[in-house]
Design an enzyme around this catalytic site. Structure first.
Site, PDB file in Angstrom:
ATOM      1  N   LYS A  41      -6.770   3.702   8.331  1.00  0.00           N
ATOM      2  CA  LYS A  41      -5.844   4.682   7.763  1.00  0.00           C
ATOM      3  C   LYS A  41      -6.425   6.089   7.791  1.00  0.00           C
ATOM      4  O   LYS A  41      -5.725   7.070   8.096  1.00  0.00           O
ATOM      5  CB  LYS A  41      -5.493   4.280   6.327  1.00  0.00           C
ATOM      6  CG  LYS A  41      -4.671   2.996   6.232  1.00  0.00           C
ATOM      7  CD  LYS A  41      -4.439   2.584   4.797  1.00  0.00           C
ATOM      8  CE  LYS A  41      -3.615   1.291   4.701  1.00  0.00           C
ATOM      9  NZ  LYS A  41      -3.402   0.846   3.318  1.00  0.00           N
TER      10      LYS A  41
ATOM     11  N   SER B 214       0.804  -1.222   0.000  1.00  0.00           N
ATOM     12  CA  SER B 214       0.000   0.000   0.000  1.00  0.00           C
ATOM     13  C   SER B 214       0.835   1.270   0.000  1.00  0.00           C
ATOM     14  O   SER B 214       0.289   2.359  -0.136  1.00  0.00           O
ATOM     15  CB  SER B 214      -0.951   0.005   1.197  1.00  0.00           C
ATOM     16  OG  SER B 214      -0.229  -0.003   2.404  1.00  0.00           O
TER      17      SER B 214
END
Length: 789
Positions: A733, A690
């Protein structure tokens, strides 16, 4: 009232039936003509009825009621319309409001209507005469009924033999039917039906059926009594043999020390109601124990095994609290937020309410430490009204911890599953398996494989512990598991569980939880009252932002506890009586800020990008730094990067080098410069795809000299063609970006739907950009003024 019986009248009946009869309601019994019935009345109106009848002709009407005695006052609407006129033969008053009497049935009557005017019930009646001829069929039915009744007298312990002999002398077939009907154990409705049947032939057929059914019941009771007697004879024989064995041992000088203990086990096994398989195993082991000498080493093994078998809750369970509203209140009282887990538990309760025999789900609460996974399990147990059992799986490497040891080993015991059920003393507790993601494997077996049966509702109703060696039903247990990460859980085990993610808390949620739960709890644990300490909202916010940065709440509670201890010391020393703590006072209790503001860590220079990471402790921000150096072609990576992360950096460099013209980079830039990518916090291993978008943006930024926009963070996986692929942990996140005061985030377009899980107040304060390709990401990120490397 007792059953009526035939007898000769004690007083002369009137010549004809009065037009209006006072009515005595009866329940659970029907009075037939020529029968006698003892009666007891205590209601004032019925006592008055009896007094007035005794002064006149002693004739009353007896009507059966559809209502029970316990259902209140009898009303005319509750009474049947066909009854029996009766003569009071004997009457005695035991008290002013209590009358005992014996009445004899005279004849059937039918009620035309009920008459008012008295405190008791009166009815206008007319005689109900019998119909039908005394023909051959009638006599055959009478003979059949007499034979059946004779058999009934032989089998019944309450009917005298003389009654059967007397009935044979009765020529009236209607009276024979009435006598037999009154002697059967049929219910009131059936006897009332006989009373209302005026055709003698039909009445005989009806009573023949009733008597035949009564004979069937009596024969079955006789058979059962014979079986019970046979079993008792067998038990008595065994008892005599045991007594003889005891006498022989006494003559030989042998002591039977275990006799009392064996009998105690025998009683416990009989009282426990074990399933068939477990009962047979217990009796087999008990026979072995009875043959052993108490000093034998095997004696303790067998007695311990029987202790476990008779201590387990094979049939005991707690009743579920299926009040959904109350359960919701309990969950909300114990936990702030956590809407998804609460909703799932309420759905489970709703299903249990509609389908009580439904099997419980296997729920797995996955999320960062300190988010309330274990305490949520306790709250669920309290909401359901069940017992709570917790088993920690962290570091468990021995399969026997789950399935137990076989009895051949010294010191063998059942596994922790069976031990937990025994401690709960209920077969349907809430059983939480903590830290299921930290189960290990070694030469002693694989505990996660043993859990496959435990956590499968289709199999765990016959769970067999190695020690017990008999099936135990675990299907009524509500199993809950907790985990920080799911990657380490074997796929087969993860497939058996319904995963519910618990994400980190926002600053607003932490503030609310601190005020509602943490501060009152720490205040109590440190001996303070609400008047002695008051922590303002500004102080709570300062503790959250300056001293803790976590997804959960453990460190926040530790810091609040430190503040409470400081206040307790001042009050104990006598320097103050109460303390109010504001934002400026926090430093005096906790020292300087442990975490500088994130803004001080970010500078607008080319090559620095803020990425978003997802760890077992929740979401976090991740800085990616790129620098150029004079030299030939090459890429240097530092910061404890894993293989997947290194491959993402290589893919990012390849994309930038293949799109020099589109990005405005000099064609010979990479011939003269070498790129170094570093991710700070180098002592912490990092891996995952990611960070690909952040790495590519950092290389593009350092190569073009354009800095990344201030207050921007990004996440996403990349391909060599520049596509942006979706990643996981979007909610965690985004919450990490929000805690770090980042107000602009770039996400893969495929992750747009994942924002539904993000709290509304967070979505409103952050601007989101969704990208399919890296050129879209770079056009947003590299829009700031150029800077120096």
């Amino acid at each position: 009232m007792s059953e009526n019986s035939p007898t000769s009248p004690g007083a002369a009946p009137p010549d004809r039936l009065p037009e209006i009869l006072p009515v005595v309601p009866v329940t659970d019994v029907a009075l037939f003509p020529k029968m006698q019935l003892p009666m007891s009345v205590s209601q004032p109106d019925l006592v008055q009825l009896v007094d007035e009848a005794m002064q006149k002709d002693r004739v009353i009407g007896v009507l059966a009621s559809r209502k029970k005695d316990s259902e209140g006052v009898q009303a005319p609407a509750d009474l049947y319309r066909v009854g029996t006129a009766a003569l009071i033969i004997r009457m005695a008053k035991l008290a002013p409001n209590s009358v005992q009497m014996i009445v004899q049935g005279l004849s059937r009557f039918a009620v035309s209507d009920f008459v008012e005017g008295k405190p008791y019930i009166q009815a206008r009646v007319s005689p109900a005469a019998e119909t039908g001829e005394n023909d051959t069929e009638t006599q055959a039915l009478r003979g059949s009924l007499l034979r059946t009744f004779s058999r009934m007298v032989d089998l019944s312990p309450v009917l005298p033999n003389e009654m059967g002999e007397w009935l044979k002398t009765v020529e009236d077939p209607g009276l024979v039917a009435d006598v037999v009907a009154s002697a059967t154990q049929a219910d009131l409705a059936r006897k009332q039906e006989v009373l209302e049947t005026l055709n003698v032939k039909e009445r005989l057929r009806m009573v023949n059926d009733m008597a035949a059914r009564q004979v069937d019941i009596l024969e079955l009771e006789s058979k059962i009594q014979s079986q019970v007697k046979g079993d008792m004879d067998k038990s008595q024989r065994e008892y005599y043999l045991r007594q003889q064995m005891k006498a022989i041992r006494d003559e030989l000088g042998e002591r039977d020390e275990n006799r009392v203990e064996v009998e105690d086990y025998r009683t416990r096994i009989a009282a426990k109601g074990l399933p068939e398989v477990a009962r047979k195993e217990a009796e087999r082991e008990l026979e072995r124990l009875a043959r052993m000498h108490p000093s034998s080493s095997e004696y303790t093994v067998s007695s311990t095994y029987l202790d476990w078998l008779t201590a387990l809750p094979w049939n005991e369970e707690t009743a579920d609290n299926l009040d959904i509203k109350k359960a919701q209140e309990v969950l909300d009282e114990d936990h702030f937020g956590l809407e998804k887990p609460k909703q799932r538990i309420i759905e489970y309760l709703a299903v249990r309410k509609l389908k009580p025999d439904s099997k419980g789900p296997i729920l797995c609460f996955a999320g960062p430490p300190g988010t309330g996974k274990t305490s949520l399990g306790k709250s669920i147990a309290r909401a359901l009204g069940r017992k709570f059992v917790r088993m920690s799986l962290g570091g468990v490497r021995d399969e026997a911890e789950i399935r137990g040891h076989r009895r051949t080993y010294v010191g063998a015991l059942p596994g922790n599953i069976i031990q937990g059920i025994r401690r709960a003393e209920s077969r349907n507790p809430v059983f939480i398996l903590d830290e299921i993601d930290k189960v290990g494997t070694d030469f002693r077996g694989d505990p996660s494989s043993a859990l496959l049966e435990v956590l499968d509702p289709e199999q765990n109703d016959t769970f067999t512990d190695h020690y017990l060696d008999v099936p135990f039903d675990l299907s009524r247990v509500l199993f809950l598991t907790t985990a920080n990460i799911l990657d380490t859980i074997p796929p087969a085990l993860r497939d058996r569980m319904e995963v519910i993610q618990l994400s980190g808390y926002t600053q607003e949620e932490k503030t609310a939880i601190a005020k509602k739960y943490l501060i009152p709890r720490q205040r109590t644990e440190n001996g303070l009252s609400s008047k002695q300490i008051h922590i303002r909202s500004g102080a709570v916010t300062e503790i959250i932002t300056g001293y803790t940065r976590e997804a959960g709440l453990r460190n926040l509670e530790r810091e609040i506890a430190a503040v409470c201890r400081g206040v307790a010391r001042k009050i104990a020393e006598g320097s103050v009586e109460s303390v109010t703590i504001g934002k400026a006072d926090v430093k005096g209790f906790l020292g300087p800020r442990k975490l500088p503001p994130e803004d001080s860590c970010r500078q607008i220079v080319p090559g620095v990008v803020t990425g978003l990471a997802w760890t077992s402790a929740g979401g976090d921000i991740l800085f990616v730094e790129a620098a150029r150096m004079s030299g030939g072609k090459g890429l240097t990576l530092t910061g404890q990067l894993g293989e997947v992360m290194k491959e993402s950096a290589s893919a990012a460099l390849t994309y930038v080098r293949s799109h020099l013209a589109e990005l405005g980079i000099a064609p010979d830039f990479f011939d003269k410069n070498e790129i170094h990518i570093h991710v700070p916090a180098g002592a912490i291993p990092k891996d995952g795809p990611s960070a690909g978008v952040a790495m590519l943006t950092a290389i593009a930024s350092i190569a073009t000299g354009k800095p990344v926009k201030r207050g921007l963070a990004m996440t996403g996986e990349i391909t060599l063609r520049g596509q942006v692929l979706p990643v996981g942990g979007i909610k965690e996140k985004v919450l990490a970006a929000y805690r770090a005061k980042i107000r602009e985030v770039i996400l893969p377009r495929w992750n747009e739907n994942d924002l539904d899980d993000v709290p509304q107040n967070v979505r409103e304060k952050i601007s989101f950009h969704f990208a399919d390709r890296m050129d879209e990401v770079l056009s947003i990120a590299l829009s700031g003024a150029p800077g120096k490397c």
